[in-house]
Design an enzyme around this catalytic site. Structure first.
Site, PDB file in Angstrom:
ATOM      1  N   HIS A  19       0.584  -0.797   0.382  1.00 53.71           N
ATOM      2  CA  HIS A  19      -0.625  -0.151  -0.224  1.00 53.71           C
ATOM      3  C   HIS A  19       0.586   1.144  -0.099  1.00 53.71           C
ATOM      4  O   HIS A  19       1.224   1.789   0.764  1.00 53.71           O
ATOM      5  CB  HIS A  19      -1.115  -0.591   0.984  1.00 53.71           C
ATOM      6  CG  HIS A  19      -1.903   1.245   0.954  1.00 53.71           C
ATOM      7  ND1 HIS A  19      -3.212   1.072   1.506  1.00 53.71           N
ATOM      8  CD2 HIS A  19      -1.800   2.038   0.721  1.00 53.71           C
ATOM      9  CE1 HIS A  19      -3.806   1.528   1.826  1.00 53.71           C
ATOM     10  NE2 HIS A  19      -3.115   2.689   0.814  1.00 53.71           N
ATOM     11  N   HIS A  21       1.617   4.755  -2.636  1.00 53.92           N
ATOM     12  CA  HIS A  21       1.371   5.274  -2.758  1.00 53.92           C
ATOM     13  C   HIS A  21       2.044   6.197  -4.190  1.00 53.92           C
ATOM     14  O   HIS A  21       2.654   6.830  -3.026  1.00 53.92           O
ATOM     15  CB  HIS A  21      -0.550   6.381  -2.745  1.00 53.92           C
ATOM     16  CG  HIS A  21      -1.438   6.433  -2.404  1.00 53.92           C
ATOM     17  ND1 HIS A  21      -2.977   5.971  -3.770  1.00 53.92           N
ATOM     18  CD2 HIS A  21      -1.513   6.112  -1.318  1.00 53.92           C
ATOM     19  CE1 HIS A  21      -3.323   5.884  -2.379  1.00 53.92           C
ATOM     20  NE2 HIS A  21      -3.291   4.912  -1.066  1.00 53.92           N
ATOM     21  N   HIS A 199      -9.344   0.911  -1.022  1.00 51.72           N
ATOM     22  CA  HIS A 199      -9.882   1.772   0.430  1.00 51.72           C
ATOM     23  C   HIS A 199     -11.238   1.181   0.530  1.00 51.72           C
ATOM     24  O   HIS A 199     -11.697   2.038  -0.307  1.00 51.72           O
ATOM     25  CB  HIS A 199      -9.064   2.907   0.061  1.00 51.72           C
ATOM     26  CG  HIS A 199      -7.706   3.274  -0.604  1.00 51.72           C
ATOM     27  ND1 HIS A 199      -6.625   2.759  -0.724  1.00 51.72           N
ATOM     28  CD2 HIS A 199      -6.862   3.924   0.140  1.00 51.72           C
ATOM     29  CE1 HIS A 199      -5.735   3.570  -1.335  1.00 51.72           C
ATOM     30  NE2 HIS A 199      -5.564   4.162   0.207  1.00 51.72           N
ATOM     31  N   GLU A 202     -11.201   2.812   6.110  1.00 50.72           N
ATOM     32  CA  GLU A 202     -10.641   4.385   6.873  1.00 50.72           C
ATOM     33  C   GLU A 202     -11.518   5.386   7.454  1.00 50.72           C
ATOM     34  O   GLU A 202     -11.218   4.930   8.310  1.00 50.72           O
ATOM     35  CB  GLU A 202      -9.680   4.716   5.330  1.00 50.72           C
ATOM     36  CG  GLU A 202      -8.883   5.648   5.196  1.00 50.72           C
ATOM     37  CD  GLU A 202      -8.038   6.704   4.267  1.00 50.72           C
ATOM     38  OE1 GLU A 202      -8.454   6.550   3.296  1.00 50.72           O
ATOM     39  OE2 GLU A 202      -6.757   6.909   4.928  1.00 50.72           O
ATOM     40  N   ASP A 280       2.047   3.598   3.246  1.00 56.46           N
ATOM     41  CA  ASP A 280       1.209   4.577   2.360  1.00 56.46           C
ATOM     42  C   ASP A 280       0.956   5.489   1.321  1.00 56.46           C
ATOM     43  O   ASP A 280       1.714   5.739   0.643  1.00 56.46           O
ATOM     44  CB  ASP A 280      -0.426   5.072   3.800  1.00 56.46           C
ATOM     45  CG  ASP A 280      -1.676   5.665   3.104  1.00 56.46           C
ATOM     46  OD1 ASP A 280      -2.003   5.051   1.279  1.00 56.46           O
ATOM     47  OD2 ASP A 280      -2.712   5.789   3.931  1.00 56.46           O
ATOM     48  N   ASP A 281       1.441   6.583   1.998  1.00 59.61           N
ATOM     49  CA  ASP A 281       2.220   8.398   1.469  1.00 59.61           C
ATOM     50  C   ASP A 281       3.511   8.564   2.312  1.00 59.61           C
ATOM     51  O   ASP A 281       3.387  10.131   3.038  1.00 59.61           O
ATOM     52  CB  ASP A 281       1.400   9.581   1.142  1.00 59.61           C
ATOM     53  CG  ASP A 281       0.025   8.444   0.812  1.00 59.61           C
ATOM     54  OD1 ASP A 281       0.007   8.721  -0.609  1.00 59.61           O
ATOM     55  OD2 ASP A 281      -1.188   8.323   1.323  1.00 59.61           O
TER      56      ASP A 281
HETATM   57  N1  ADE Z   1      -4.634   9.038  -2.160  1.00 56.47           N
HETATM   58  C1  ADE Z   1      -3.433   8.678  -1.133  1.00 56.47           C
HETATM   59  N2  ADE Z   1      -3.384   8.344  -0.091  1.00 56.47           N
HETATM   60  C2  ADE Z   1      -4.565   8.052  -0.052  1.00 56.47           C
HETATM   61  C3  ADE Z   1      -5.328   7.612   1.227  1.00 56.47           C
HETATM   62  N3  ADE Z   1      -5.090   6.820   2.202  1.00 56.47           N
HETATM   63  N4  ADE Z   1      -6.654   7.850   1.393  1.00 56.47           N
HETATM   64  C4  ADE Z   1      -7.388   7.917   0.501  1.00 56.47           C
HETATM   65  N5  ADE Z   1      -7.133   8.127  -0.724  1.00 56.47           N
HETATM   66  C5  ADE Z   1      -5.924   8.231  -1.296  1.00 56.47           C
HETATM   67 ZN    ZN Z   2      -4.092   4.831   0.194  1.00 57.09          ZN
END
Ligand code: ADE
Ligand code: ZN
Length: 338
Positions: A19, A21, A199, A202, A280-281
């Site tokens: 996971h 991005h 997703h 969340e 994630d990011d």
């Molecule tokens: N795009 C990038 N990170 C995300 C996340 N945690 N939830 C939804 N969209 C995303």
């Molecule tokens: Zn994500």
């Protein structure tokens, strides 16, 4: 802070990241460098000023900044540099295989051709395999705040590249954009032989997780935290062996959890869920995959066995074939036993 033996166990642990991005791995330093290369002016004066802007109370706060940050990505070289920077960082964390998301609509909607994005990411993936021995797969995410016709148009653009795209996913603003909105395009993607992820849970309710399972037919669930609010959903996820790609630092930064001590990861494992740990990011949430392992291990008190289990789940939950998985699992077992 001195490194504990658990920290060093995490550092060397072979793992997969499921996971991530790729646009969320754009570090402020690279954002500045790409802005310069492309003769763009950023609304920030320094790297420190960018980092200071990364304070979020919810998913949408982050998404607004994340989409703006991606505007420096224009050429195939930019996407290559972005991708390879991630793979280098991941390799240093013991990542042997990564299944990375990209958001084509973020780029095509500002005039960057799909082909440019694809070319740059494919060359970064090739370089990662060749120079770092990190394998990877690419997952095309549809932006759920846009409509399903736009997702169909994006899937059409991907057609020439489907031999190098493993699956489709669903990301962006969750609440108000349930999986049901994308049932037809996911059905089409399934017919095209693509893997499916989304997703769900969340910020959105357990109903969105049911929709991801029942209406989209996902092979893997991204986040899934709020599944824990529904006992029969948890039983179903455990019984079917569904993999959950959990992102501890993301959850903390986006206020999905308010304290790492309250993170549900340990509970997920105890309930028999196939949870994994992911970043994630990472450029926005303050850490790559090992930072996520360390933060959640310290917060909820994970044992070595639980940490090994999470790494095992990352390989068995990947889209590698069973023979490829077996090679990684053997390396993991050898490492854990040593
Ligand atoms: N795009 C990038 N990170 C995300 C996340 N945690 N939830 C939804 N969209 C995303
Ligand atoms: Zn994500």
């Amino acid at each position: 802070m001195t490194e504990t033996s658990l920290d060093s166990f995490i550092s060397g642990l072979p793992k997969a990241e499921l996971h991530l991005h790729i646009e969320g791995s754009l570090e402020p330093e690279l954002m500045f460098a790409l802005a310069k290369r492309n003769a763009l002016t950023l609304p920030y004066k320094s790297v420190e000023e960018i980092r200071a802007a990364y304070s979020f109370s919810r998913l949408q706060d982050f998404l607004d900044i994340y989409y703006a940050g991606a505007s420096v990505l224009l050429t195939a070289e930019d996407f290559h540099d972005l991708g390879l920077a991630y793979f280098r960082r991941a390799a240093a964390d013991g990542v042997r295989h990564a299944e990375i998301f990209f958001d084509p609509q973020t780029h095509t909607d500002r005039g960057v051709p799909f082909a440019t994005v694809a070319k740059g990411l494919f060359s970064a993936m090739d370089a990662a395999q060749r120079t770092l021995n990190v394998s990877s797969k690419l997952i095309l995410c549809f932006l759920r705040h846009l409509d399903e016709d736009a997702a169909f148009a994006t899937l059409k653009m991907a057609e020439p590249y489907l031999d190098r795209i493993a699956g489709v996913g669903l990301d962006s603003s969750e609440v108000g954009h349930p999986p049901s909105k994308f049932a037809r395009v996911f059905k089409r993607a399934r017919e095209m032989g693509l893997k499916l992820v989304a997703h769900a849970g969340e910020e959105g309710p357990p109903d969105y997780v049911y929709e991801a399972l029942d209406l989209l037919g996902v092979d893997r669930l991204d986040h899934g935290n709020r599944s824990l609010e529904d006992e029969s959903l948890v039983k179903r996820l455990a019984a079917t062996g569904m993999t959950l790609t959990v992102c501890p630092l993301s959850n903390l930064k986006l206020c999905v959890v308010h304290d790492m001590k309250d993170h549900p990861l340990k509970r997920m494992l105890a309930l028999g869920l196939n949870a994994t740990v992911n970043s994630d990011d990472p450029a926005y949430f303050g850490g790559y995959v090992n930072d996520n392992f360390r933060a959640v291990a310290a917060g909820v008190g994970l044992t070595r066995e639980e940490i090994s289990r999470l790494a095992r789940n990352s390989f068995t939950g990947s889209f590698l074939n069973p023979d490829e998985q077996a090679v990684h699992l053997a390396a993991l077992d050898a490492y854990s036993a040593a």
